[in-house]
Structure formats: C-alpha cells, structure tokens
Write a protein that holds these residues in place. Sequence first.
Motif, PDB file in Angstrom:
ATOM      1  N   ASN A  97       7.606 -12.757 -13.289  1.00 31.63           N
ATOM      2  CA  ASN A  97       6.976 -13.117 -14.558  1.00 31.63           C
ATOM      3  C   ASN A  97       7.412 -12.171 -15.675  1.00 31.63           C
ATOM      4  N   ALA A  98       7.566 -12.707 -16.869  1.00 31.56           N
ATOM      5  CA  ALA A  98       8.003 -11.903 -18.015  1.00 31.56           C
ATOM      6  C   ALA A  98       7.011 -10.771 -18.289  1.00 31.56           C
ATOM      7  N   PHE A  99       7.530  -9.677 -18.806  1.00 27.43           N
ATOM      8  CA  PHE A  99       6.732  -8.460 -18.990  1.00 27.43           C
ATOM      9  C   PHE A  99       7.271  -7.694 -20.194  1.00 27.43           C
ATOM     10  N   TYR A 100       6.423  -7.438 -21.217  1.00 24.31           N
ATOM     11  CA  TYR A 100       6.820  -6.651 -22.387  1.00 24.31           C
ATOM     12  C   TYR A 100       8.177  -7.134 -22.938  1.00 24.31           C
ATOM     13  N   ILE A 101       8.203  -8.253 -23.608  1.00 17.23           N
ATOM     14  CA  ILE A 101       9.434  -8.899 -24.067  1.00 17.23           C
ATOM     15  C   ILE A 101      10.215  -8.008 -25.043  1.00 17.23           C
ATOM     16  N   ASN A 102      11.536  -7.920 -24.826  1.00 12.52           N
ATOM     17  CA  ASN A 102      12.457  -7.166 -25.709  1.00 12.52           C
ATOM     18  C   ASN A 102      11.968  -5.735 -25.979  1.00 12.52           C
ATOM     19  N   TYR A 103      11.497  -5.077 -24.944  1.00 16.31           N
ATOM     20  CA  TYR A 103      10.822  -3.782 -25.136  1.00 16.31           C
ATOM     21  C   TYR A 103      11.592  -2.589 -24.564  1.00 16.31           C
ATOM     22  N   PHE A 104      12.255  -2.784 -23.424  1.00 22.39           N
ATOM     23  CA  PHE A 104      12.838  -1.651 -22.707  1.00 22.39           C
ATOM     24  C   PHE A 104      14.334  -1.499 -22.978  1.00 22.39           C
ATOM     25  N   ASP A 105      14.779  -0.234 -22.930  1.00 26.30           N
ATOM     26  CA  ASP A 105      16.207   0.060 -23.089  1.00 26.30           C
ATOM     27  C   ASP A 105      16.956  -0.080 -21.765  1.00 26.30           C
ATOM     28  N   ILE A 106      16.302   0.358 -20.684  1.00 28.36           N
ATOM     29  CA  ILE A 106      16.910   0.297 -19.349  1.00 28.36           C
ATOM     30  C   ILE A 106      15.848  -0.155 -18.348  1.00 28.36           C
ATOM     31  N   ALA A 107      16.235  -1.089 -17.473  1.00 31.19           N
ATOM     32  CA  ALA A 107      15.360  -1.507 -16.372  1.00 31.19           C
ATOM     33  C   ALA A 107      16.044  -1.139 -15.060  1.00 31.19           C
ATOM     34  N   TYR A 108      15.273  -0.604 -14.129  1.00 25.78           N
ATOM     35  CA  TYR A 108      15.780  -0.202 -12.814  1.00 25.78           C
ATOM     36  C   TYR A 108      15.113  -1.049 -11.736  1.00 25.78           C
TER      37      TYR A 108
END
Length: 245
Positions: A97-108
């Motif tokens: 499910n989508a989470f904090y749209i257009n928010y993070f610089d890097i996802a791990y």
Amino acid sequence: MPKKWFQNWFSSPYYHILYHQRNDEEAEFFIDNLCTFLKPQPEAKLLDIACGRGRHSVYLNKKGYDVTGIDLSNANIKFAQQFENESLQFLVHDMRNAFYINYFDIAYNLFTSFGYFETEKDHLKALSAFNKSLKKSGILVLDYFNSEKMMRHLTHQEVKRVDGIDFHISKKVENGKIIKSISFEHKNKEFSFKEEVKAFSKKDFESMFSQSGFKILNHFGDYSLNSFDEVKSDRLIFICQKNND
C-alpha cells in the motif's frame, strides 16, 4: 481470513531465536558501504521497508539521517518503537500500500524482505508503492538472495540447535519458490512454520522494475558492493532510480 505465512512467522518469537546470529556488524558494514556509494544528503529522508525490529533503521539514524521504518508485524514494530526519537519512527504498514507519497529520498528493502506474495500482481503493487513513496529521481535499494546460486546449493535437510531448541529445517524448490519448512518442539508443544520466497532471477527483477517505474542504475553481488556473478555471488543488490517520465 487465515494469516499468511509471513504474518505468522515474522511475528513469532521463535523467528528471532532461530536467526539471532544475524549480526549487527554485517548490517552496519552493508549500510556503511551503501552510504559511501549513495552519499545521501544530511537532510535526506530515508524509508526502511519491511524493517523488522529496526536494526538497519536504528543504524542509519545514528549516522544522522531522518528514518522511517515500516513493517507488517505489530510485534516487530512494538519492539522497534523503543528506539524512536524525533528523527526515527516506526509504523505498522503493508508494503503493498502507498505510504507518504513523494516524500522519501531513498527507500531500502534489505535482507530478502520481498518475494513473499502469491502473485506477480502483488509484487508489482509493492514495487509501485515503493515508487510512489519516493521523491522525483528518488533511489530504491533492493537486496535479495541470488536465487541461481541458492537453488544450486540448496541444503535439503538440517537441524540447528539454538537456545536449547532443535529446529528441523527442510528446503525445496517448488512452483518457482524456495520453500523452507521449520518444525520444532518447545515446552512440550509442537510448532511448525514455513518460509516461501519467490526464486526471482535478475531478468525477473529487470521486468518488474521496468513495469513499476524504476530504472536500474547499478547491481551488485555482495555487501562489499562487488560485481554480481550469477554462479558465485550470494546476494543480488539493485540500486534503482524512480523514472520521472
């Protein structure tokens, strides 16, 4: 509706007993190498997807970054929340499910925390959700086992004794999945759990990344970020960028 295997197993205290040897030193070594390679800005916002009890998140936060960890397991998140501070938070969330749209610089997404779902649709849904969480040109790091080597060197039967418990483990490849069955007795009770992870190849990932809006920038074969070798490498680590087309 019955729980999926990963909801049962990852929330079980026995999961953490069996895998207690996953040491923080290795995790920190990997994170150090990724930070050296990616050079996140000091103000970067980082997302740890399927964070478990938060060991990667906690270390990234100690390095000065604003980190959010998400995991499906209430028990894992409850444990991780003891480490929270102003720049570190943990939330129960399904990666599909989508989470904090257009928010993070890097996802791990680290330590083979993917490949659990029944359908390709669900895996694509998860990758698309990762994509939506990232800012324009954001980066995804996805760390998976090298399924080619894993299948070639599968240990079919073994017993691991940990904390006085004999874990009987069997592995097989079936329907494109690596299936691990774990059974044991503790306090006069019989327990059995399963792990079912898709044996995704490099080509499979290339197709899924393309369909979910990512382009692959680099791929590596171990935590030292050496080149990937299908025969020899233990890991298959992708550095992807969100497509802005």
